[in-house]
Enzyme design. Structure first.
Site, PDB file in Angstrom:
ATOM      1  N   TYR A   1       7.785  -2.646   2.468  1.00 11.15           N
ATOM      2  CA  TYR A   1       7.427  -4.019   2.111  1.00 11.15           C
ATOM      3  C   TYR A   1       6.863  -4.049   0.697  1.00 11.15           C
ATOM      4  O   TYR A   1       6.552  -3.016   0.103  1.00 11.15           O
ATOM      5  CB  TYR A   1       6.402  -4.594   3.096  1.00 11.15           C
ATOM      6  CG  TYR A   1       5.152  -3.754   3.265  1.00 11.15           C
ATOM      7  CD1 TYR A   1       4.136  -3.761   2.302  1.00 11.15           C
ATOM      8  CD2 TYR A   1       4.981  -2.938   4.390  1.00 11.15           C
ATOM      9  CE1 TYR A   1       3.003  -2.981   2.461  1.00 11.15           C
ATOM     10  CE2 TYR A   1       3.842  -2.157   4.547  1.00 11.15           C
ATOM     11  CZ  TYR A   1       2.855  -2.190   3.585  1.00 11.15           C
ATOM     12  OH  TYR A   1       1.733  -1.415   3.731  1.00 11.15           O
TER      13      TYR A   1
ATOM     14  N   GLU B   1      -3.864   6.866  -1.648  1.00 12.20           N
ATOM     15  CA  GLU B   1      -3.443   5.714  -2.456  1.00 12.20           C
ATOM     16  C   GLU B   1      -3.059   6.137  -3.868  1.00 12.20           C
ATOM     17  O   GLU B   1      -2.106   5.603  -4.444  1.00 12.20           O
ATOM     18  CB  GLU B   1      -4.563   4.670  -2.473  1.00 12.20           C
ATOM     19  CG  GLU B   1      -4.720   3.971  -1.124  1.00 12.20           C
ATOM     20  CD  GLU B   1      -6.099   3.366  -0.919  1.00 12.20           C
ATOM     21  OE1 GLU B   1      -6.785   3.053  -1.924  1.00 12.20           O
ATOM     22  OE2 GLU B   1      -6.504   3.205   0.255  1.00 12.20           O
TER      23      GLU B   1
ATOM     24  N   TYR C   1     -14.323   0.862  -3.288  1.00 14.73           N
ATOM     25  CA  TYR C   1     -14.889   1.590  -2.158  1.00 14.73           C
ATOM     26  C   TYR C   1     -16.401   1.740  -2.311  1.00 14.73           C
ATOM     27  O   TYR C   1     -17.131   1.748  -1.322  1.00 14.73           O
ATOM     28  CB  TYR C   1     -14.225   2.961  -2.019  1.00 14.73           C
ATOM     29  CG  TYR C   1     -12.858   2.900  -1.384  1.00 14.73           C
ATOM     30  CD1 TYR C   1     -12.707   2.916  -0.002  1.00 14.73           C
ATOM     31  CD2 TYR C   1     -11.711   2.836  -2.170  1.00 14.73           C
ATOM     32  CE1 TYR C   1     -11.459   2.858   0.587  1.00 14.73           C
ATOM     33  CE2 TYR C   1     -10.456   2.783  -1.593  1.00 14.73           C
ATOM     34  CZ  TYR C   1     -10.333   2.792  -0.217  1.00 14.73           C
ATOM     35  OH  TYR C   1      -9.090   2.729   0.366  1.00 14.73           O
TER      36      TYR C   1
END
Length: 397
Positions: A191, A140, A98
């Site tokens: 997923y 996250e 980031y």
């Protein structure tokens, strides 16, 4: 929440930044990949970079986040942040990256907008960026903790134990951890990231929905080969189709994704198109295994019956549920007397009150079905979706 001094600056400059955001992001990626070429090789989807979709997704997320801060001060856009964070976690994005993005993004903003970027303007947009970045980093981190992984340890070697041809362009791969342990639990609809090494040495990553039951000791993904057409041919899908066989080992992430089936007994709509049926199969497996008797409307659209991956499994799972109905639309139904011709017609569905909808498929399908549901009176908050590829629809919930 934006500070009092930054909010009016963002409100005044958002139209200008929004108008130039495409040029800004194009220059940003050029700067980023010049500085760190390994990111294009080993992290970013080269196909989406080539066709511009990744640039559009980044532009949409930044502009949408700034707009939401202005429209709903004091309220964090959790739905938008959650979708991005799940994608990042499955790709192995790190908190340090980031800082790298910030440096090159703001250099691109200054280059494109020139003297318009005063100290005041730069400070306000810096605040927007770090509000978004820090929120994503926090989400996250939590997702990795819940998945039992840590930053920098994304990839687990998993062996392909079975390969099954589902259609001419889709193949299922059954996976187990290379150390022989069970694959682990996941939530129906999630997923995994799959990383492969291509012939040029690049380690490209793609996400594939788990199409099996959440309680299985092995995982299954179903990969549709992306043919070259309006955009580039799919690098990873083509390689998996052409080269991967039983006994091969792939790098696989923990399960992520927020299009997941909640507990409850309210009515459901599971609508998919093409390979978007895969998360719906996982949901149906879960419902069947739990003996669920809730009303379930299942919709699937495809080009032809032969292109419908897991077609018979789809039918069988719906038949296993006591209050489920399957509605099929094929562009060319052939001899399938149970299917309708053409595109999904939401107006033709019998939808119960209190419906929660889950959609997965190409963006035109999502827009059409979501629009049809809203016209039928289904609240926007009850319509959830998953996009395969960069999410060009961020912030529109």
């Amino acid at each position: 929440m934006l500070s009092e001094q930054s909010a009016p600056v963002i409100r005044a400059t958002l139209p200008v930044v929004g108008a130039a955001i495409g040029e800004i992001t194009e220059l940003f990626y050029a700067k980023l990949f010049t500085d760190r070429p390994e990111l294009l090789r080993d992290l970013f989807n080269r196909g989406n970079q080539a066709n511009g979709d990744q640039r559009k997704a980044l532009a949409g997320s930044i502009a949408a986040f700034a707009g939401l801060l202005l429209e709903h001060p004091g309220t964090r856009p959790d739905a938008m942040l959650s979708r991005i964070a799940h994608k990042h976690a499955s790709l192995g994005v790190t908190s340090e990256q980031y800082k790298l993005v910030h440096r090159h993004l703001f250099a691109a903003i200054a280059d494109v907008l020139g003297d318009a970027v005063t100290e005041e303007v730069a400070a306000a947009w810096d605040e927007v960026y770090w509000l978004m970045a820090n929120a994503l980093i926090a989400v996250e981190t939590r997702l990795r903790q819940e998945a039992g992984t840590v930053e920098g340890a994304t990839w687990r070697p998993m062996e392909v134990v079975e390969r099954r041809e589902e259609t001419a362009d889709s193949v299922s791969l059954v996976l187990r951890p290379a150390d022989g342990t069970p694959a682990g639990a996941f939530r129906p609809g999630q997923y995994v990231g799959v990383r492969v090494e291509l012939p040029d040495g690049a380690r490209q990553i793609r996400q594939y929905s788990l199409s099996c039951a959440p309680g299985d000791a092995r995982w299954r993904i179903t990969v549709k080969r992306v043919r070259g057409g309006a955009g580039p041919e799919g690098e990873v899908s083509s390689w998996l189709h052409g080269h991967v066989r039983a006994g091969d080992v792939l790098g696989v992430s923990a399960p992520f994704g927020d299009l997941v089936l909640p507990d409850g007994d309210g009515p459901l709509l599971l609508a998919s198109a093409g390979i978007g049926c895969t998360p719906m199969l996982s949901m149906l497996h879960h419902l069947a295994a739990a003996g669920a008797d809730r009303p379930v409307t299942v919709v699937h659209a495809d080009r032809t019956p032969a292109d419908h991956a897991h077609r018979e499994e789809h039918r069988r799972l719906v038949r296993a549920l006591p209050d489920a109905r399957l509605h099929l639309w094929y562009e060319e139904p052939g001899e399938d007397a149970e299917a309708s011709r053409g595109l999904v017609d939401v107006a033709a569905l019998d939808l119960p009150e209190g419906l929660t909808a889950y959609l997965c498929g190409p963006l035109p399908f999502l827009r059409a079905v979501r629009g049809g549901l809203l016209r039928r009176g289904v609240p926007a908050r009850a319509v959830h979706y998953e996009v395969f590829g960069p999410d060009l629809w961020l912030g529109r919930d």
